[in-house]
Design a protein around this motif. Sequence first.
Motif, short mmCIF file in Angstrom:
data_model
loop_
_atom_site.label_atom_id
_atom_site.label_comp_id
_atom_site.label_asym_id
_atom_site.label_seq_id
_atom_site.Cartn_x
_atom_site.Cartn_y
_atom_site.Cartn_z
N UNK A 161 -27.77 68.36 0.17
CA UNK A 161 -26.93 69.23 -0.63
C UNK A 161 -27.80 69.95 -1.64
N UNK A 162 -27.12 70.61 -2.63
CA UNK A 162 -27.90 71.28 -3.67
C UNK A 162 -28.74 70.26 -4.43
N UNK A 163 -28.09 69.08 -4.68
CA UNK A 163 -28.85 67.96 -5.26
C UNK A 163 -28.83 66.86 -4.22
N UNK A 164 -29.80 66.87 -3.35
CA UNK A 164 -29.85 65.84 -2.30
C UNK A 164 -30.05 64.47 -2.92
N UNK A 165 -29.53 63.47 -2.27
CA UNK A 165 -29.74 62.11 -2.77
C UNK A 165 -30.03 61.18 -1.61
N UNK A 166 -30.80 60.16 -1.93
CA UNK A 166 -31.14 59.16 -0.91
C UNK A 166 -30.55 57.84 -1.39
N UNK A 167 -29.61 57.31 -0.61
CA UNK A 167 -28.94 56.07 -1.01
C UNK A 167 -29.56 54.91 -0.25
N UNK A 168 -30.15 53.99 -1.01
CA UNK A 168 -30.75 52.80 -0.39
C UNK A 168 -29.78 51.64 -0.60
N UNK A 169 -29.30 51.05 0.48
CA UNK A 169 -28.34 49.93 0.37
C UNK A 169 -29.00 48.66 0.88
N UNK A 170 -29.05 47.65 0.04
CA UNK A 170 -29.73 46.39 0.38
C UNK A 170 -28.69 45.32 0.72
N UNK A 171 -29.05 44.37 1.57
CA UNK A 171 -28.07 43.36 1.91
C UNK A 171 -28.03 42.20 0.90
N UNK A 172 -28.93 42.22 -0.09
CA UNK A 172 -28.85 41.27 -1.21
C UNK A 172 -29.18 42.03 -2.49
N UNK A 173 -28.72 41.54 -3.64
CA UNK A 173 -29.06 42.24 -4.88
C UNK A 173 -30.58 42.29 -5.11
N UNK A 174 -31.05 43.39 -5.64
CA UNK A 174 -32.48 43.55 -5.90
C UNK A 174 -32.67 44.05 -7.34
N UNK A 175 -33.86 43.83 -7.84
CA UNK A 175 -34.16 44.31 -9.18
C UNK A 175 -35.60 44.81 -9.21
N UNK A 176 -35.83 45.98 -8.65
CA UNK A 176 -37.22 46.45 -8.55
C UNK A 176 -37.75 47.03 -9.87
N UNK A 177 -39.06 47.07 -9.94
CA UNK A 177 -39.70 47.75 -11.07
C UNK A 177 -39.86 49.21 -10.64
N UNK A 178 -39.34 50.14 -11.45
CA UNK A 178 -39.36 51.56 -11.06
C UNK A 178 -40.47 52.26 -11.84
N UNK A 179 -41.38 52.92 -11.11
CA UNK A 179 -42.44 53.69 -11.78
C UNK A 179 -42.44 55.12 -11.25
N UNK A 180 -42.71 56.06 -12.12
CA UNK A 180 -42.75 57.48 -11.73
C UNK A 180 -44.18 57.98 -11.80
N UNK A 181 -44.57 58.74 -10.83
CA UNK A 181 -45.92 59.31 -10.82
C UNK A 181 -45.80 60.72 -10.25
N UNK A 182 -45.62 61.69 -11.15
CA UNK A 182 -45.43 63.07 -10.71
C UNK A 182 -44.16 63.19 -9.88
N UNK A 183 -44.30 63.64 -8.65
CA UNK A 183 -43.13 63.83 -7.79
C UNK A 183 -42.80 62.58 -6.97
N UNK A 184 -43.43 61.49 -7.36
CA UNK A 184 -43.24 60.25 -6.59
C UNK A 184 -42.53 59.21 -7.44
N UNK A 185 -41.58 58.53 -6.84
CA UNK A 185 -40.97 57.39 -7.53
C UNK A 185 -41.25 56.15 -6.67
N UNK A 186 -41.70 55.09 -7.36
CA UNK A 186 -42.08 53.89 -6.61
C UNK A 186 -41.22 52.71 -7.07
N UNK A 187 -40.62 52.01 -6.10
CA UNK A 187 -39.83 50.82 -6.40
C UNK A 187 -40.64 49.61 -5.95
N UNK A 188 -40.99 48.74 -6.89
CA UNK A 188 -41.80 47.57 -6.54
C UNK A 188 -40.95 46.32 -6.60
N UNK A 189 -40.91 45.59 -5.50
CA UNK A 189 -40.11 44.36 -5.41
C UNK A 189 -41.06 43.18 -5.51
#
Lengths: 480, 196
Positions: A161-189
């Motif tokens: 869409x105009x604001x595309x989104x990516x939905x990540x659905x996990x089969x158990x609760x998660x709590x990742x560490x989110x880091x941003x690096x320019x145009x990249x977002x990294x989720x570390x589990x």
Amino acid sequence: MRSMNTKSRALRAGLGAFLLVLCTLLVCLGDLERQVSVYAPQKNYQVEVQERQGQLYFSLLDLLQPLGSASIHANGNEWKLQFNNADAVFTEGSDKAKVRGRTIDLGGKTLSENGRVLVPLNASFALLSALLKTPVEVHPSARRIFIDNAGTRFTAELKKGERSSLLLSFDHPVSPQVTHDGNIVRLTFKREPVLSDITNQPLDDKSIHSLSFSEENGMASLTISGASALDASLGSDGRSITIQSPAPLVATAPSQPNPQPASPPAVENPQNAAPATTNEPRSSPAFLVMIDPAHGGDDSGARFSDSLTEKEITLALARRVKAELQERGIAARLLRDGDTTLGLEQRAEIVNQQHTAVYIALHAGTPGRGVRVYAPVLTSSATPAGGKFLPWDAAQAPALPRSKELAREIADQLEKKSLPVFSLGTPLRPLNNVNAPAIAVELATDLDHAQELMNQKFQTTVAAGIASAIVQHRAEMERP
Amino acid sequence: MIPRHLQITIALLLAAIAVSGFYIIRLTHKEQAKSLLRMEEGPVAPPATGAQEHIRVLVAYDEDRALRWRDAVISTPPERNVRARAILRAVLAQYLQSPSPHPLGKGADIKDVYMINNDTAVIDTTPQFADGHPSGILPEEMTLFSLIETLSANISSIQRVKFVVDGQERETLAGHADLKSFYQTAAVHDLAREFE
């Protein structure tokens, strides 16, 4: 003067404290660099690993105690381990251990330090499999161990869409560490046993470009790259994460007619299909290798001794082939990752449904020594009548030349590793029911040497040979 | 009042009766099992009678993983299906001797061969043929190839062969070799040559 001295003393004390904190941090970071993550249904935990004699070692009790009741007693240079209802004997300086009466190759010497028994990290799969008698999956390069199918999987859904989104659905609760690096977002589990068959999945979208999964140092990471900086927000139940491009601050100008001519629609090719906009890890990557550890469950296959059956050997080898392929950046799945009964037709059905690029059936059997590589041969009277539909017994017909080529490449790679290799044709099922390049690899042995088939080094050599041949095969398939 | 020594004698007699009864029951069971085993291992059909015929049989040798042609003599009966069975039995005879070049389970035999339209043979084996067969791609395929090749070499009209076990269809021989499909003898001929 006194105030100057006081100031200098305070400065020195401050500097000393800073250095102390820095050293502590460095030690902590050093420890972080050397850990193995263990994911079990009852607990997820980390175990420190140390380098000894050029390879990584872990403390046996550190690994086992969170999983059950473990105790170890020294008797001369022998260490007797009692773990739940299993017993094992480790001999200091020996690269073999006896677990439940069976000899296991540890791939390195057993060491003892300050009353702790250290065993090579490479032995973790053989050791845990023998002690726990449950499925164990080891990702050696990432230093991650999954026990009894522990693992959190996810699906990814791209909403354009105009604001595309990516939905990540996990089969158990998660709590990742989110880091941003320019145009990249990294989720570390760090603690969650997140697993995926994706390595790098390009996404057909202007603002969210790709999703990639990697694992290292006992951790898993998801990296999403976009056209601009991306936001990540965790759902209230902890099971979903939405990645989205930031909302525009100003209204965009009305779109102009596109002067570029419309590009022709892509021709669908199952082997090089464009990635789907809805990405689900259970759907197939563009090049997926399906590894079939033959037999399982009620079907033990060949029985080499009271304690060693074909189904155990094929599963152990399949896991190594998968790890070797993943290390080479190739998506691979196992048809069974436990002691499951699967019929031959069921196996072929699964493989065909997944649009597999390569299918490998793994077997073990007598007589002889070395490895036998089988290419399919159509011996059935069912012949392709032409057109879209193929008889079930001749589903392999269109892929037959590539199957033979792959079998030859695997035989060549194994020969390069100085293994005795025999190439044969076979009407073995389900090869002829698979509509992709399909081959069978059989570890051959005489009954007196059957235990060697579980040898970690031998299996790793075979797995590496198979993986190298598949890399070469993919390159040839992708050549224009 | 029964005297004590009589009580002891009666008790001893009863105990002896119980022990010998138990022993007789065990002996009976053992003999029954033995005769059942003899029955299962014995031939399931009378040997073919007729003129002597020299045939060629393809025999599997596990030791060097090879198939080799050997000469054999069979009695040639007039019926086609009985002749086909006699040909196949000549192969099995090689495997059931001791020492065997390619051991099969005790009681492995061909129950019958059904000829369909002169070009198709359905081979019905005893359950022991499959149940007692060593499991493995190579040993299983060598058994099937040697039987199919021998049959087609001696009855040239046969184009397709299928195996059933005790009259029933099975997925594999012993976990590997396909028993569901009809084998084309021409394709098997090419495969068997890899072992010669």
